[in-house]
Design an enzyme around this catalytic site. Sequence first.
Site, PDB file in Angstrom:
ATOM      1  N   SER A   1      19.087   0.173  -6.419  1.00 28.21           N
ATOM      2  CA  SER A   1      19.066  -1.143  -7.079  1.00 28.21           C
ATOM      3  C   SER A   1      19.284  -2.225  -6.038  1.00 28.21           C
ATOM      4  CB  SER A   1      20.154  -1.228  -8.148  1.00 28.21           C
ATOM      5  OG  SER A   1      19.837  -0.337  -9.187  1.00 28.21           O
TER       6      SER A   1
ATOM      7  N   GLU B   1      22.744  -6.475  -4.183  1.00 29.26           N
ATOM      8  CA  GLU B   1      23.658  -5.329  -4.219  1.00 29.26           C
ATOM      9  C   GLU B   1      23.546  -4.569  -2.886  1.00 29.26           C
ATOM     10  OE1 GLU B   1      23.760  -2.910  -7.812  1.00 29.26           O
ATOM     11  OE2 GLU B   1      24.055  -1.097  -6.602  1.00 29.26           O
TER      12      GLU B   1
ATOM     13  N   ARG C   1      30.338  -2.783  -8.857  1.00 31.91           N
ATOM     14  CA  ARG C   1      29.720  -2.512  -7.540  1.00 31.91           C
ATOM     15  C   ARG C   1      30.436  -3.245  -6.394  1.00 31.91           C
ATOM     16  NH1 ARG C   1      28.632   0.554 -10.446  1.00 31.91           N
ATOM     17  NH2 ARG C   1      26.651   1.070 -11.418  1.00 31.91           N
TER      18      ARG C   1
END
Length: 315
Positions: free
Chosen positions: A225, A295, A176
């Site tokens: 998320s 994130e 990510r």
Amino acid sequence: MSDLLARIGKDGLRGALQPGYDLAGLTWFRAGGPAELLFQPADEADLALFMERLPADVPVTVIGLGSNLLVREGGIPGVTVRLSARGFGQVEPEGPNRLRAGAAVPDKRLAEAALAAGLGGFAFYFGIPGGIGGALRMNAGANGGETRQRVVEVRAVDRSGAVRVLSNADMGYAYRHSSAPADLVFTSALFEGEPAPPEEIRAAMEAVTAHREAAQPIRSRTGGSTFKNPPGHSAWKLIDAAGCRGLTIGGAQVSEMHCNFLINLGEATAYDIERLGETVRARVLASSGVRLEWEIKRFGRFPPAREIAEFLGEG
Ligand SMILES: Cc1cc2nc3c(=O)[nH]c(=O)nc-3n(C[C@H](O)[C@H](O)[C@H](O)COP(=O)(O)OP(=O)(O)OC[C@H]3O[C@@H](n4cnc5c(N)ncnc54)[C@H](O)[C@@H]3O)c2cc1C
């Protein structure tokens, strides 16, 4: 005319320049503050001209489809760039097994284009609600697939207005994350797949949809998320074990369905959402010793008297 707009001037620019633009409606959370100045370039040349002209002291922030984004109520200072579907929304074949997609193309549309071209390896994009620019920056992935597996090269405009082409290695991909310079605005990318039978590709896309419907609050106002999975752990399990499932602050709630998702119940402010996130981080730290890493990207300033300390100052 705003001071910043007056400094930059509109001469020769074909894109839209909008001072004080409320960004809440451009984020999946449907919360947050304004951009001091929003620029939506007409195309890559327009973006390059704008960046070349922009005084060096003006900060630039890029946003995509806002599905991984929290904009604080104090707003984003300087210029916020958002690529329009008109100038950056094309997907086209480019050589065998390859597709070029503009950075404003929704991930889902790239998956559909790959199906039409008989290319496998793109089904994971069918379930990710962002656009290609965000996927390139976040190394978006799901269901066993990741952006870095498909990218051949990326076109970008840098802060001086120069067009650059980055290889897959130049993108510096990790989980990510891309370590490509933060000042780059990605404009398009070349992707490669493997030939596959359409029924196989379609089945993979249907499996992605079925998984989402069952496991994620995809119809809620959310940012997906919230925290990265720490090495060796699932973020949601740590959050659950810390007793945070369903935890509510103001109008923001930890999803009952998937507790790594934060939800705007209707009237949440960005302040509620970020405070909830930091409360979760503090509780997970206390219960497991693990420091969760966001994130979701948080942009902009805190409004006066509404600063939020990391881990609420408990860490
Ligand atoms: C319901 C839901 C489910 C999700 N599921 C997943 C999932 O399974 N897997 C996954 O990886 N993500 C998932 N996400 C998160 C999100 O969709 C991805 O991170 C997506 O790649 C973000 O793209 P975006 O266009 O919305 O970018 P934004 O959220 O607008 O921005 C995210 C980051 O990308 C940067 N960026 C955007 N466009 C550009 C550009 N043109 N040039 C340079 N930088 C740019 C921004 O500066 C920011 O740092 C989910 C989100 C939601 C709401």
